[in-house]
Design an enzyme around this catalytic site. Structure first.
Site, PDB file in Angstrom:
ATOM      1  N   HIS A 120      39.754  31.253  41.028  1.00 34.11           N
ATOM      2  CA  HIS A 120      40.254  32.384  41.971  1.00 34.11           C
ATOM      3  C   HIS A 120      40.487  33.711  40.872  1.00 34.11           C
ATOM      4  CE1 HIS A 120      40.811  29.868  45.666  1.00 34.11           C
ATOM      5  NE2 HIS A 120      39.561  30.377  45.473  1.00 34.11           N
ATOM      6  N   CYS A 128      38.796  46.635  33.826  1.00 35.10           N
ATOM      7  CA  CYS A 128      38.642  48.035  34.554  1.00 35.10           C
ATOM      8  C   CYS A 128      37.937  47.658  35.909  1.00 35.10           C
ATOM      9  CB  CYS A 128      37.900  48.952  33.908  1.00 35.10           C
ATOM     10  SG  CYS A 128      37.445  50.619  34.228  1.00 35.10           S
ATOM     11  N   CYS A 157      36.414  54.075  29.888  1.00 33.53           N
ATOM     12  CA  CYS A 157      36.073  55.315  30.999  1.00 33.53           C
ATOM     13  C   CYS A 157      37.186  55.810  31.578  1.00 33.53           C
ATOM     14  CB  CYS A 157      35.231  54.494  32.077  1.00 33.53           C
ATOM     15  SG  CYS A 157      36.114  53.315  33.151  1.00 33.53           S
ATOM     16  N   THR A 195      46.978  21.177  47.337  1.00 34.60           N
ATOM     17  CA  THR A 195      46.013  22.343  48.124  1.00 34.60           C
ATOM     18  C   THR A 195      45.791  22.167  49.337  1.00 34.60           C
ATOM     19  OG1 THR A 195      43.673  23.150  47.877  1.00 34.60           O
ATOM     20  CG2 THR A 195      44.091  21.198  47.075  1.00 34.60           C
TER      21      THR A 195
END
Length: 247
Positions: A120, A128, A157, A195
């Site tokens: 995950h 970015c 960017c 889990t």
């Protein structure tokens, strides 16, 4: 420790088999990291975490989303690996072991483990939002109690830097998922630790292991969606069970 579980691990060792460990939020909860859906912190208690963990929420209010993730990052930074994390690192030094985690924290690594797959993603693998370039710089300063924090900017960017987690509606990282399925396919024993077995596709990894003939052992203090299909179940927390198993 249940005798059947000790025997299964010893048989794996004697026959030169490989162990795959799948960990979930339960192991980190013992270090004080609240589960994704379980936070009761007053700062964020009126927000739905599932609505903050989307690209749409980021586009709508990036400062709010980044503030929530910076708060989560600070919780992780302040936490320490527990006995369960350390036991897995110790076990990996003595037997062939692959570690797959659903957790986005770095407590396994700080305990000394090599994580084969963060399925995950990771809180600290910053990139970015627009161009995907990894952010190699330091984290911005975080003031405790700040709800809104303006995200850092990409040096390539100029767009905003986001956390490296998998948001709802996004695909799992290909390299991490490939490593996870490879570990499940080639193990002879799988430990499923802390889990709930509710989040797919990661919750399907024990079934992958069983189809290849592996023994599946669940370690969890409570029954889960995976319990009925496990070969052995140990009703204990990771911090209690894993040190006994490692010994």
């Amino acid at each position: 420790m249940p005798v059947a579980i000790a025997d299964a691990l010893q048989l794996t060792i004697d026959e030169g088999g490989r162990v795959c460990v799948l960990t979930g939020a339960g192991i980190s909860a013992e270090s004080g990291i609240p589960t994704f859906r379980g936070t009761h912190d007053s700062l964020w208690s009126r927000f739905d975490p599932m609505r903050l963990a989307t690209a749409e929420a980021w586009r709508e209010d990036p400062a709010l989303v980044w503030g929530w993730y910076r708060w989560r990052m600070q919780l992780v930074r302040d936490a320490q690996p527990n006995a369960g994390h350390r036991a897995l690192a110790d076990l990996a030094e003595r037997i062939p072991l692959s570690l797959v985690t659903q957790n986005v924290d770095d407590l396994h690594e700080r305990a000394g483990s090599v994580v084969d797959a963060h399925v995950h993603g990771s809180l600290f693998a910053l990139r970015c939002f627009a161009c995907g370039c990894a952010h190699e710089g330091v984290l911005d300063d975080y003031v405790d109690g700040a709800r809104r924090v303006e995200p850092m900017r990409c040096v390539s960017c100029g767009d905003r830097i986001r956390p490296g987690v998998v948001w709802f509606g996004e695909a799992l990282p290909d390299d991490a998922w490939d490593a996870a399925t490879d570990a499940a396919t080639h193990c002879t024993l799988m430990l499923v630790v802390g889990t709930s077995g509710l989040v797919y596709p990661a919750a399907g990894l024990p079934a992958v292991a069983r189809r290849q003939g592996a023994i599946v052992i669940e370690i969890n203090p409570e029954p889960t969606a995976l319990s009925a299909d496990a070969d052995h179940v140990w009703r204990a927390t990771a911090a209690v069970a894993l040190p006994l198993l490692a010994r």
